[in-house]
Design an enzyme around this catalytic site. Structure first.
Site, PDB file in Angstrom:
ATOM      1  N   GLY A 314      42.206 -35.991  55.713  1.00 32.35           N
ATOM      2  CA  GLY A 314      41.987 -35.998  57.152  1.00 32.35           C
ATOM      3  C   GLY A 314      40.519 -35.850  57.465  1.00 32.35           C
ATOM      4  CE  LYS A 334      43.602 -28.698  55.865  1.00 30.16           C
ATOM      5  NZ  LYS A 334      44.248 -28.282  57.127  1.00 30.16           N
ATOM      6  CG  ASP A 444      45.983 -32.691  65.166  1.00 32.26           C
ATOM      7  OD1 ASP A 444      46.236 -33.644  65.925  1.00 32.26           O
ATOM      8  OD2 ASP A 444      45.408 -32.831  64.076  1.00 32.26           O
TER       9      ASP A 444
END
Length: 718
Positions: A314, A334, A444
């Site tokens: 992302g 992540k 989001d």
């Protein structure tokens, strides 16, 4: 077969089920344990809690070397705890022996349970000292020893249990002082009440939280924080000036010796702990444990953050699949791209949002790593549970690759799966908005931030743009933050944010509405067909109610004879999406109302006997609906049937005798219905039946059919 009225001794013939992996007979009225349970060497879970079982625990259970979970709580068991059970190093999830009449000491072999996370032996008649070998149980997080007759001092060795979260030693005969090291552990609860402890109560760590500790019933304690309401400790005035020079020298030498001994002991402890971790070949219990990982471990887990392990990326981070060797667990790592402006702020936001929230539909964080890489650059990463079925976007739009780099075959979500996923997402949002101490706005929400586990349960992830609103803020009543509008994803972000409006929970509601419409139409808000004044909201609104079936995702498999019900269901769901995605925030639904509306969708009525005409059927899955009346006898005509999944309905009456004609049946799940009568003896002729689940019904206490050696899982209890 839990939560029934099955009574009498558990038949010894159950020991012939050599392939059985799970045996759940809790909440019945069984009276005896056969020693033949020790023959179930493949057993992983054994739950016999809340029965009337008397006698001693069979030592033969020590032969069950695959056992991960053992529950014998709330029975009438007596005698000592077999050392054979305490030597089962495989037990890792829980060991529940509480509320019995067990006597003797807690065996020193308890130190073999190095991977155990939860142990409860409370409310028994155990005595003697607490064994020092408990210090070997390094994975323990919950330890309950209350309401016994343990004596002696609280062992210093417990200081090695650094992962301990709750410790209850109340209602025993423990003496000595309260160890100060308990304040060094990260405890959420400590109960030392009703013992014979004396001396000063520490004031560090958990002892600073009056609601997390209890020391009542120890009449000789003093000090501690004011909330404990203990008398002050007597002050001892220094008398150093009265000591002779010779005594001062002696005290100095003794002090130095003690200091050096402690230093050497601590060094040896660290070395042994490091070695023991390397030697350990068992998988630690990490269900509730917060892992500690380093940059080197993450580098190794992801094969050097290789592109082959990349599963997503992302604006601020890349996500890699990895395997942590020391716990043998697949995780998602992540890694923040700290060169991107805002990445560090995203990392902090995600940590703040996730540190105090727990919900089955929120992606669980396992660890955080903030370090430097081999080049001296700053490194930040979050470690999450790995979601085996990827993200929702790949399922809706058939995007994805296999591990070998080849495109995946198209995968379609069934209607009931889409409804379950929508309900999961709504439940998570409702928790964030109303169930936390502080209101959390995700900010989001979109398909790629909804992850699906191996059971297709949805989990919301990526809290990099999350905002937390303090409950003491006057803005909470309006569900708003005094923050400037957050950045989201085009198509899902609420329109008021583009006009500089403040962040609110209703912004998440808008994103959910768009996502709900996308789940059932298969069209994203940025689809090429949406331009000028046509958007996803208007596209759906214009089709309601008469043309709703024209806009339903054609990939949803639908039966022709159910289209009438499907149409009504689709109209209801689309209207929820429309109500959530209104342009004006004040016109949108609240998430609580959304959940109620979604739960109201489901199949109802009785099951048609014409079902028996579908002789080609191999699987029937009607779980989580509202079917009632009896299961039709015509089910016995489905000779090719391999799976029957009728759990969580309202079926009544008895189990039909003729499903025994379904000779290929491998799975029969009737959990949580209103079934009555006896369990049919005819089920004993199903030679392929591997799983039989009959829990939470109203059967009579009779169990006459002969168990099958093909059984792998047997649920007669909860």
């Amino acid at each position: 077969m839990a939560t029934n009225n099955l009574a009498g001794p558990i038949p010894s013939s159950i020991g012939r089920l050599h392939k059985l992996q799970s045996l759940l007979l809790d909440q019945n009225k069984f009276t005896e344990l056969p020693s033949s349970l020790g023959n179930l060497t493949s057993l992983i879970t054994l739950n016999l809690g809340e029965n009337n079982i008397h006698g001693s625990i069979p030592p033969s259970l020590g032969n069950c070397h695959s056992l991960l979970e053992l529950a014998l709580y709330k029975n009438n068991l007596n005698g000592s705890i077999p050392t054979e059970i305490m030597s089962l190093s495989s037990i890792s999830t829980f060991l529940l022996l509480d509320h019995n009449a067990l006597s003797g000491s807690l065996p020193s072999q308890v130190g073999s349970l190095k991977n155990l996370g939860y142990m409860d032996v409370s409310y028994n008649k155990l005595s003697g000292p607490i064994p020092n070998t408990l210090s070997n149980c390094l994975s323990l997080e919950w330890l309950y020893l209350e309401a016994n007759s343990f004596e002696g001092e609280i062992p210093q060795s417990l200081r090695m249990l650094r992962g301990l979260r709750e410790l209850d030693l109340s209602h025993n005969n423990l003496s000595g002082k309260v160890p100060s090291y308990l304040g060094e552990l990260q405890l959420d609860m400590l109960n030392l009440s009703f013992n014979r402890l004396h001396g000063e109560v520490p004031i560090q760590g958990v002892f600073q939280n009056g609601s997390a500790i209890s020391v009542v019933g120890n009449n000789d304690l003093c000090g501690g924080i004011a909330k404990l309401d203990l008398p002050p400790c007597p002050s001892s005035k220094s008398s150093n000036n009265k000591l002779s020079h010779k005594m001062k020298v002696i005290l100095l030498v003794v002090g130095l010796v003690i200091f050096l001994s402690l230093f050497v002991s601590f060094f040896i402890f660290l070395q042994r702990r490091h070695v023991s971790k390397k030697k350990s070949s068992s998988t630690p219990s990490i269900k509730h444990q917060f892992l500690r990982v380093s940059y080197v471990e993450l580098l190794k887990a992801t094969n050097g953050f290789s592109e082959a392990n990349l599963i997503g990326f992302g604006s601020y981070a890349s996500v890699y699949k990895g395997i942590l060797d020391h716990v043998q667990m697949v995780v998602a790592v992540k890694v923040l791209n700290l060169q991107t402006r805002g990445a560090s702020k995203s990392f902090i936001s995600e940590c703040k949002a996730l540190r105090a929230i727990r919900h089955r539909n929120l992606l669980k964080i396992l660890s955080v790593c903030s370090s430097v890489d081999f080049h001296g650059n700053e490194f930040k990463a979050l470690v999450y549970e790995f979601m085996a079925n990827g993200n929702l976007g790949n399922w809706l739009h058939h995007v994805g690759v296999r591990d070998q780099g080849q495109p995946e075959e198209p995968r379609n979500l069934k209607l009931i799966q889409r409804l379950d996923i929508s309900t999961d997402i709504a439940s998570a949002l409702d928790y964030l908005h109303c169930g936390c101490e502080s209101t959390i706005i995700h900010g989001d929400l979109k398909p790629s931030n909804v992850l699906l586990d191996d059971e297709m349960t949805a989990h919301i992830g990526d809290f990099g743009l999350a905002k937390i609103i303090s409950t003491v803020s006057s803005d909470v009543a309006q569900g708003q933050s005094n923050s400037v509008a957050i950045r989201g994803t085009v198509g899902y972000v609420a329109p008021e944010y583009g006009m500089g409006e403040m962040v609110s929970t209703l912004g998440d509601v808008y994103s959910f509405g768009i996502l709900l419409l996308e789940i059932f139409t298969g069209k994203g808000p940025t689809d090429a067909m949406f331009k000028d004044h046509l958007n996803l909201h208007n596209f759906v609104k214009n089709a309601l109610p008469n043309r709703v079936m024209e806009i339903v995702d054609p990939c949803i498999p639908l039966e022709h004879n159910t289209r009438s019900w499907i149409k009504d269901c689709m109209v209801s769901i689309m209207r929820i999406g429309i109500a959530c995605s209104m342009a004006s925030p004040t016109n949108r639904m609240e998430m609580g109302s959304v959940i109620s509306e979604l739960h109201s969708q489901g199949l109802v009525g009785s099951l048609s006997p014409h079902l028996g005409n579908l002789s080609f059927l191999k699987s029937i899955d009607l779980q989580n609906n509202s079917f009632h009346s009896q299961i039709p006898q015509e089910m016995g005509c489905l000779f090719q049937l391999q799976t029957i999944e009728f759990s969580n309905n309202w079926f009544g009456g008895g189990i039909p005798n003729n499903p025994s004609c379904c000779s290929r049946l491998e799975w029969l799940n009737l959990i949580d219905n209103n079934l009555t009568g006896n369990i049919p003896a005819e089920l004993g002729s199903l030679s392929r039946l591997g799983t039989l689940a009959l829990s939470i019904n109203k059967y009579h206490p009779s169990f006459h059919w002969k168990p099958l050696t093909s059984f792998r899982t047997l649920f007669i209890g909860m």
